[in-house]
Design a protein around this motif. Structure first.
Motif, PDB file in Angstrom:
ATOM      1  N   GLY A 129     -13.164   0.544   7.557  1.00 31.13           N
ATOM      2  CA  GLY A 129     -13.155   1.630   8.523  1.00 31.13           C
ATOM      3  C   GLY A 129     -12.017   2.600   8.297  1.00 31.13           C
ATOM      4  N   LYS A 130     -11.854   3.504   9.227  1.00 33.35           N
ATOM      5  CA  LYS A 130     -10.808   4.523   9.137  1.00 33.35           C
ATOM      6  C   LYS A 130     -10.303   4.822  10.530  1.00 33.35           C
ATOM      7  CE  LYS A 130     -10.525   8.158   6.035  1.00 33.35           C
ATOM      8  NZ  LYS A 130     -10.846   9.507   5.554  1.00 33.35           N
ATOM      9  N   LYS A 131      -9.042   5.179  10.607  1.00 32.74           N
ATOM     10  CA  LYS A 131      -8.544   5.758  11.844  1.00 32.74           C
ATOM     11  C   LYS A 131      -9.168   7.137  12.014  1.00 32.74           C
ATOM     12  CE  LYS A 131      -4.278   6.798  14.266  1.00 32.74           C
ATOM     13  NZ  LYS A 131      -2.808   6.662  14.229  1.00 32.74           N
ATOM     14  N   LEU A 132      -9.505   7.528  13.232  1.00 32.14           N
ATOM     15  CA  LEU A 132      -9.997   8.876  13.484  1.00 32.14           C
ATOM     16  C   LEU A 132      -8.803   9.815  13.611  1.00 32.14           C
ATOM     17  CD1 LEU A 132     -12.301   6.885  14.610  1.00 32.14           C
ATOM     18  CD2 LEU A 132     -13.111   8.908  15.831  1.00 32.14           C
ATOM     19  N   VAL A 133      -8.766  10.821  12.754  1.00 29.33           N
ATOM     20  CA  VAL A 133      -7.706  11.827  12.800  1.00 29.33           C
ATOM     21  C   VAL A 133      -8.377  13.173  13.056  1.00 29.33           C
ATOM     22  CG1 VAL A 133      -5.881  12.998  11.515  1.00 29.33           C
ATOM     23  CG2 VAL A 133      -6.184  10.514  11.279  1.00 29.33           C
ATOM     24  N   VAL A 134      -8.132  13.709  14.238  1.00 27.92           N
ATOM     25  CA  VAL A 134      -8.849  14.905  14.695  1.00 27.92           C
ATOM     26  C   VAL A 134      -7.872  16.075  14.810  1.00 27.92           C
ATOM     27  CG1 VAL A 134     -10.292  15.865  16.526  1.00 27.92           C
ATOM     28  CG2 VAL A 134     -10.367  13.403  16.044  1.00 27.92           C
TER      29      VAL A 134
ATOM     30  N   HIS B  70       0.853  -1.188   0.000  1.00 25.26           N
ATOM     31  CA  HIS B  70       0.000   0.000   0.000  1.00 25.26           C
ATOM     32  C   HIS B  70       0.886   1.235   0.000  1.00 25.26           C
ATOM     33  CE1 HIS B  70       0.837   0.416   4.311  1.00 25.26           C
ATOM     34  NE2 HIS B  70       0.267   1.591   4.270  1.00 25.26           N
ATOM     35  N   ASN B  71       0.277   2.343  -0.336  1.00 24.60           N
ATOM     36  CA  ASN B  71       1.005   3.603  -0.359  1.00 24.60           C
ATOM     37  C   ASN B  71       0.936   4.212   1.032  1.00 24.60           C
ATOM     38  OD1 ASN B  71       2.283   5.956  -1.443  1.00 24.60           O
ATOM     39  ND2 ASN B  71       0.278   6.964  -1.413  1.00 24.60           N
ATOM     40  N   PRO B  72       2.058   4.216   1.776  1.00 21.95           N
ATOM     41  CA  PRO B  72       1.982   4.651   3.167  1.00 21.95           C
ATOM     42  C   PRO B  72       1.766   6.159   3.266  1.00 21.95           C
ATOM     43  CG  PRO B  72       4.258   4.131   2.590  1.00 21.95           C
ATOM     44  CD  PRO B  72       3.419   3.816   1.397  1.00 21.95           C
ATOM     45  N   GLY B  73       0.607   6.549   3.772  1.00 23.00           N
ATOM     46  CA  GLY B  73       0.248   7.958   3.855  1.00 23.00           C
ATOM     47  C   GLY B  73       1.124   8.756   4.801  1.00 23.00           C
ATOM     48  N   GLY B  74       1.847   8.060   5.682  1.00 20.51           N
ATOM     49  CA  GLY B  74       2.715   8.768   6.625  1.00 20.51           C
ATOM     50  C   GLY B  74       4.094   9.068   6.075  1.00 20.51           C
ATOM     51  N   ARG B  75       4.387   8.652   4.850  1.00 21.41           N
ATOM     52  CA  ARG B  75       5.721   8.888   4.296  1.00 21.41           C
ATOM     53  C   ARG B  75       5.895  10.338   3.872  1.00 21.41           C
ATOM     54  NH1 ARG B  75       9.164   5.558  -0.353  1.00 21.41           N
ATOM     55  NH2 ARG B  75      10.466   7.330  -0.962  1.00 21.41           N
TER      56      ARG B  75
ATOM     57  N   HIS C  87      -2.476   9.942  10.185  1.00 23.21           N
ATOM     58  CA  HIS C  87      -2.990   9.529   8.886  1.00 23.21           C
ATOM     59  C   HIS C  87      -3.719   8.206   9.044  1.00 23.21           C
ATOM     60  CE1 HIS C  87       0.380   6.708   8.570  1.00 23.21           C
ATOM     61  NE2 HIS C  87      -0.203   6.177   7.538  1.00 23.21           N
ATOM     62  N   ASN C  88      -4.509   7.910   8.030  1.00 21.67           N
ATOM     63  CA  ASN C  88      -5.249   6.661   8.047  1.00 21.67           C
ATOM     64  C   ASN C  88      -4.365   5.580   7.434  1.00 21.67           C
ATOM     65  OD1 ASN C  88      -7.522   4.867   8.189  1.00 21.67           O
ATOM     66  ND2 ASN C  88      -7.827   5.189   5.988  1.00 21.67           N
ATOM     67  N   PRO C  89      -3.853   4.652   8.244  1.00 25.16           N
ATOM     68  CA  PRO C  89      -2.899   3.691   7.696  1.00 25.16           C
ATOM     69  C   PRO C  89      -3.561   2.691   6.753  1.00 25.16           C
ATOM     70  CG  PRO C  89      -3.364   3.164   9.995  1.00 25.16           C
ATOM     71  CD  PRO C  89      -4.124   4.422   9.673  1.00 25.16           C
ATOM     72  N   GLY C  90      -3.204   2.764   5.491  1.00 26.06           N
ATOM     73  CA  GLY C  90      -3.811   1.922   4.469  1.00 26.06           C
ATOM     74  C   GLY C  90      -3.515   0.442   4.653  1.00 26.06           C
ATOM     75  N   GLY C  91      -2.493   0.129   5.456  1.00 24.48           N
ATOM     76  CA  GLY C  91      -2.135  -1.277   5.663  1.00 24.48           C
ATOM     77  C   GLY C  91      -2.920  -1.932   6.796  1.00 24.48           C
ATOM     78  N   ARG C  92      -3.760  -1.175   7.470  1.00 24.32           N
ATOM     79  CA  ARG C  92      -4.504  -1.759   8.596  1.00 24.32           C
ATOM     80  C   ARG C  92      -5.634  -2.657   8.109  1.00 24.32           C
ATOM     81  NH1 ARG C  92      -7.157   1.085  14.014  1.00 24.32           N
ATOM     82  NH2 ARG C  92      -8.711  -0.535  14.375  1.00 24.32           N
ATOM     83  N   ARG C  93      -5.814  -3.805   8.769  1.00 23.08           N
ATOM     84  CA  ARG C  93      -6.882  -4.722   8.390  1.00 23.08           C
ATOM     85  C   ARG C  93      -7.807  -5.087   9.544  1.00 23.08           C
ATOM     86  NH1 ARG C  93      -5.408  -3.067   4.462  1.00 23.08           N
ATOM     87  NH2 ARG C  93      -4.867  -4.015   2.461  1.00 23.08           N
TER      88      ARG C  93
END
Lengths: 558, 558
Positions: free
Chosen positions: B417-422, A392-397, B392-398
Motif C-alpha cells: 500500500g501507500k500513504k495518501l499524500v494529498v 530503506h531510503n527515507p523519503g522525508g530526509r 511522503h510515503n514512508p518506505g519503512g512502513r509495514r
C-alpha cells in the motif's frame, strides 16, 4: 450533496456526553484495589488478583516484550489470571519473546495481538494463528507500532519493567531504557494505568529515567526482569569469507563513499567489519575518515575500534549484557546518565538510524532478481523489528552528507541523494540453499498466513549495494530494472540468479563500474584470513577492554 | 591490502587517553560559576555573565527556537554576550523565529547554523548568507535534526524553556511540551550542560515533564517565554472555492478510501474540511466512518467536529494558545497529564504522523508537471519544518490499513500500500501567479544559495492526489510519468501546465477514473457556500466550545 435534512448545530447536540470516561474508568479501577495496595506499591504476592481488578475484559494492553528487556514478572502474572474475569484482551507486544506471551492466547485471556517481532516464538505463533487461537492485528516495525500507540492503538494499561523505583514512583531503568518511556507515555497521558515491575525499591535513584507522575503502580518482582544478550557475536565464528566481504565493504563502500555515520546489523559479517577497522582499515589510513558516528547497540566487537580511536560516538537502541562497566568507563563515546550508566532509547535511536546516518548494512536469507529480500521463511511469523526502518531510503530526509550526495547519478535539477542500504550475503546459505532465488518465500507466507502484503524486509528499490563473496554490485548506478538484474546476477555465483550471465557481459559491467571484484579493489583473496581480526575470540575482546567487558557465562571459554 | 606496517594491538596503544573529556569540561565549567549561582538556580540578572562562563567559543549549542515556544529570555541573554569571550558558536535552532537568533551571527557570537525552519526570518537569513555573515550547516526537517542530535550534532549546551521548575530542577512544560524533552535528552546524556528558563519557580509541580536529574541550571525569566498561536485560522477568511475543494476531498478522497487517521496542514483549505465534517460530512452519513484519529495541533477549527462526536483522538505536536481550557475539558479526546493540561510531543507526533496515519493533506505555492511542489520562493530560506515527513510515503512502513491498501493498483505479488499524500491548490495564487509551473523556483534557490539539492517540500512520486477548484487527479492510479502529467494537466485550469490538454482526452481520463470533477462526485458547484461551515467565525467556534476556547486578542472581533 447528500440530502441535508438539517445541519447539526451546537444547540441541537445533547449535552449529556461525558468527556472524562477514560479518567472515570481509571479512578474507579484504582479505587477497587485501594485496600490491597500500599499507596503506589502492589504487594508482590497479590499481583494476580490486582491485575484482575485493574484490567478489564477487552482492554487494550501494551506489554513490555521489549527487544532485550522483558517485563517477565508481569507477563507471568497476567498469564495466571482467571479467564472468566480477564478475557478478550487486545495485546500490544513489541517483541513476543516469552512463552507466556502466547500462553495468554491459549488460555483465553487475550484474543488479538499487534506486534513487531516474534523471533523466538515465531513457529508457535504461526501455528496458533492457523489453529484460530489468536487473532492477528498487524505486524509492524518497532517505530510504527510506537506511532500507533498515539493514534489508533492507544492502550488502557501499560505493563513495563525498570531496574529501580523510589517511593514516589520515579523510575531508574539503567542501561536498558530502550522503549520503556515511550510505552509509558502513551498510557500515562491518556488516562491509562501504568504498572511497573522493578527489581528493587530504593530511597534514592542514581538518576530518573521516567518521572513518578507518569506511573500509577510499582511492584517489586520476585526475580529480576529477563534480559537477553542479543547482540554479542563471538569472533571465533567469523569465517574467511566474511573477512573477505568485510575488506570489500571497507574499501569498496565505506572508503569510496566516505561513510561517516552508520548502523550495522547484528550478523557475523558486520562483526567482521568492526574487527577489521583497527587492522585492515588502519593499513589504508582510514581512521578519522570513515565510521565515526554509530547508531548501534553496544556491540562487544566494536571495542577494538573504540580503543584505537576510530569511534567518536555511539547512540544505542538498547544495552548489551556485560557491557555495563565498559560503557561507563568510556563515557566520551556513549550516551550515559550523570550516574555513568548507559542511557539507551529505542525510539530516538530508530529515528536517528533512519534519518541521521549515511548507511545501513545488514544481511538476509533470501534475495530475488531485483534485490528484494526477506528473512521470513515458511511456517514462521517472525515480524520485522527495526530492519525495514534502518534499511530503506527515507523519503522525508532533506539534509545532505557527502555519502548521501555521492549516490546521485543524474543531472536532473531535482536530483537528491540517497541513504546507502547495503546487503551482505553469501550466495549459498548453510545446507546448500541458494540465497538468490526466483521468488521469495515471503510470497507463500503471505498466502499461508493470510497477510495483506508479502512480508518483505527490505525492498530492492532501496538497496544501493549488494556484496557477496564474488564482489560488489553497485545497484545505485543502474538506471533500469534490467541493469539491476544484470549487476546482481554478476555477483550471484552459481545460483539460479547468477547463472544467467555471460563472462563477456560481466567484463563489460566491471569496466562500467557497475560491479567490482576483489581484485578491482586491490584486495587479494588470499589475504582474507582470521589473523586480520583485531580480536579473534571473546577473551581478546576482554583484553582490549582492559577487563571492563564482562561477557555472560555462555560466551566464556576460559 | 594497503601495506600493513604493523597491526595495532592493545598493548601498543598509549593508555594516556582520557575517556571523560566531556564530563571533565562540564565539571570545570560548572565549577567556574559556583559562586555566582544558588545551587541549580541562576540569578535572573546575572544570566549573561554566567552564559559567558558556561559556554565556550566554538561550542555546539542547541537553542529552543521551537515551532511555537521560544526560549526568548535565553536567546536575548546570549545575544548580549561579549563576542570577545563567546564567538564562533555552532548553533542548532529547530525554528529560527526571533530577531536575536540572527543577531547572534551579526554580532560575531555565532558562526554556523543548522536548522529546520526559518519562516519569520527567512528573508534576513538569505541576505546574511549572501553577505557571508553566517555559515550554513544543513537545512533539515524537524525529525531529522532531532536525529542528528544523537549522531553527529551532539550539543555541548542546551538552552530551553519550560513553564515551571521546582527546587530540584524537575520541569513542568504545560501544554507546550513540544520538543523540549528531546533537546534536553541529547545534551543531558552526553555530559552537555542543560540550562532551562522558566516562568516560575514553585514548590510543587502539576506534573513532571522532564526529571530534574537531566537539568543542570534553572533561571527564572524576566518575562514568560514567547508563544505563538501559529495554527489558528479564522473561518471568516475561508472562501467558497475552498469549500468546494473541501467537499471534493470529503467525498472523493476521505469517503472513497475510508480515511480514518490523518494529519491536516495548517491552511484555510484544511480548516474548511474540518468545519464541513459536522454539516456536509454528516449529510453523507460519514460520522464514525472517516476522520476518527488525528495527528494534529489542537486547531480551534476542529472544535465543531469534536463536539459533534466525529473525533476519537488527537495527538499533538505542540499546543495552541487559547485552547488550554478546552483541551482540559475534553480529555477523552486529547493527550493530557494527570493535571489535565495537554501533553504534546513534537518528536512522537512527527513519528506517528509519518508512520501511523492514513493520510496527509496540505497545500503548496508551486507545483510542476510531475507534482513536485515547494513553498520556497526566491530570496527566502524558509526551510522545511515537518511537511516533508508528513508528506511522503514512508518506505519503512509495514502494517496495513484499509486506506493504505486501497492505493494498490497492480497484481504484483510484492505490491504494497501507500500513504495518501494529498495536495490541495488553486490553479492561481493571489496576484494571478499560476501555481502550476514549468519549473520550480526551488531550482533557482538551490543555485542562489548554493544548496546541495533543490529545496523541494514534497516530491511528485509521493503525491497520490492533487485537488484544484477544477477537480481531483488520482495520481496513484497512473502507471507512467506521461499519464501523471496528463491527469494533472486535466485539473490545472488555464495555467502553463493545464493548457496542454484536449477536451476529448479529458473526457477519457474522467471515464477511466484518473480524474474526477465535482459533478462526478455528485457535488454541485453552486452548493459550495460559506453557509455550510459549522462555524463561520471565531465567535461561533467559541460558542461550539461552550466558552472553553479563549482566542487570543488578535482573533477577537467582538
Amino acid at each position: 450533496m447528500g440530502e441535508i435534512r438539517r445541519l447539526v448545530t451546537k444547540q441541537e447536540l445533547t449535552n449529556t456526553r461525558s468527556w472524562t470516561t477514560r479518567l472515570d474508568a481509571k479512578k474507579s479501577r484504582i479505587e477497587s484495589v485501594k485496600k490491597l495496595v500500599d499507596g503506589m506499591i502492589i504487594p508482590t504476592d497479590r499481583i494476580v488478583e490486582i491485575l484482575e481488578r485493574l484490567l478489564q475484559a477487552s482492554d487494550r494492553v501494551v506489554l513490555e516484550g521489549n527487544n532485550q528487556k522483558q517485563a517477565s514478572f508481569l507477563s507471568k502474572a497476567l498469564s495466571q489470571a482467571d479467564p472468566q474475569i480477564l478475557h478478550d484482551l487486545h495485546m500490544i507486544i513489541p517483541s513476543i519473546s516469552r512463552p507466556e506471551h502466547l500462553d495468554l492466547f491459549e488460555y483465553g485471556i487475550a484474543k488479538k495481538v499487534d506486534f513487531s517481532y516474534a523471533g523466538p516464538q515465531s513457529l508457535r505463533m504461526a501455528q496458533m494463528l492457523e489453529d484460530g487461537q489468536l487473532t492477528m492485528g498487524e505486524i509492524h516495525t518497532y517505530i510504527e507500532l510506537y506511532g500507533r500507540l498515539f493514534i489508533d492503538l492507544i492502550p488502557s494499561v501499560a505493563l513495563v519493567a525498570a531496574d529501580k523505583a523510589d517511593q514516589n514512583g520515579n523510575l531508574y531503568t539503567g542501561p536498558n531504557t530502550e522503549e520503556t518511556p515511550t510505552l509509558i507515555e502513551a498510557a500515562a497521558f491518556r488516562d491509562g494505568i501504568v504498572i511497573v515491575q522493578v527489581n528493587e525499591l530504593t530511597d534514592e535513584l542514581p538518576r530518573v529515567d521516567v518521572p513518578g507522575s507518569w506511573v500509577d503502580f510499582i511492584v517489586v518482582a520476585d526475580q529480576p526482569y529477563e534480559l537477553e544478550p542479543l547482540f554479542t557475536r563471538d569472533p571465533r565464528h567469523i569465517t574467511d569469507i566474511q573477512i573477505l566481504q568485510a575488506m570489500m565493504v571497507i574499501r569498496g563502500i565505506y572508503e569510496k563513499h566516505q561513510v561517516q555515520s552508520l548502523n550495522h546489523g547484528i550478523g557475523y559479517n558486520t562483526a567482521a567489519i568492526e574487527l577489521l577497522l583497527p587492522t585492515y582499515g588502519e593499513s589504508w589510513g582510514l581512521k578519522g575518515k570513515i565510521c565515526k558516528h554509530w547508531a548501534l547497540n553496544p556491540h562487544p566487537t566494536l571495542i577494538p575500534a573504540i580503543e584505537s580511536g576510530w569511534v567518536e560516538s555511539v547512540h544505542c537502541f538498547g544495552g548489551e549484557v556485560g557491557m555495563e562497566k565498559y560503557v561507563e568507563a568510556r563515557r566520551d563515546v556513549f550516551f550515559t546518565g550523570p550516574d555513568g550508566s548507559l542511557r539507551s532509547n529505542r525510539t530516538l535511536c530508530q529515528l536517528a538510524g533512519q534519518y541521521a546516518v549515511d548507511l545501513f548494512i545488514g544481511s538476509s536469507l533470501q534475495m530475488d532478481h531485483e534485490a528484494n529480500s526477506s528473512t521470513v521463511t515458511r511456517g514462521r511469523l517472525a515480524g520485522y523489528g527495526g530492519a525495514p526502518n534502518m534499511g530503506h531510503n527515507p523519503g522525508g530526509r532533506r539534509h545532505s552528507s557527502p555519502a548521501w550526495l555521492n549516490m546521485m547519478t543524474t543531472e536532473d535539477p531535482l536530483v537528491r541523494g540517497k541513504k546507502l542500504v547495503v546487503q551482505v550475503v553469501e550466495t549459498f546459505q548453510n545446507g546448500n540453499k541458494p540465497v538468490f532465488v526466483d521468488s521469495l518465500d515471503a510470497i507463500d507466507v503471505k498466502k499461508d498466513s493470510n497477510l495483506a502484503v508479502a512480508p518483505v524486509m527490505i525492498y530492492g528499490e532501496d538497496v544501493t549495494h549488494v556484496v557477496t563473496e564474488e564482489g560488489i554490485a553497485y545497484l545505485y548506478k543502474t538506471d533500469s530494472i534490467e541493469r539491476r538484474r544484470e549487476a546482481l546476477s554478476a555477483i550471484a555465483g552459481v545460483t539460479p540468479v547468477g547463472l544467467k550471465q555471460s563472462s563477456a557481459r560481466i567484463e563489460q559491467l566491471r569496466r562500467e563500474g557497475l560491479i567490482a571484484y576483489p581484485e578491482d579493489l586491490q584486495i587479494r583473496r588470499t589475504d582474507a584470513k582470521r589473523s586480520l581480526l583485531a580480536a579473534k575470540n571473546i577473551e581478546e575482546i576482554v583484553e582490549w577492554s582492559d577487563g571492563l567487558y564482562e561477557p555472560p557465562a555462555k560466551f566464556r571459554s576460559w
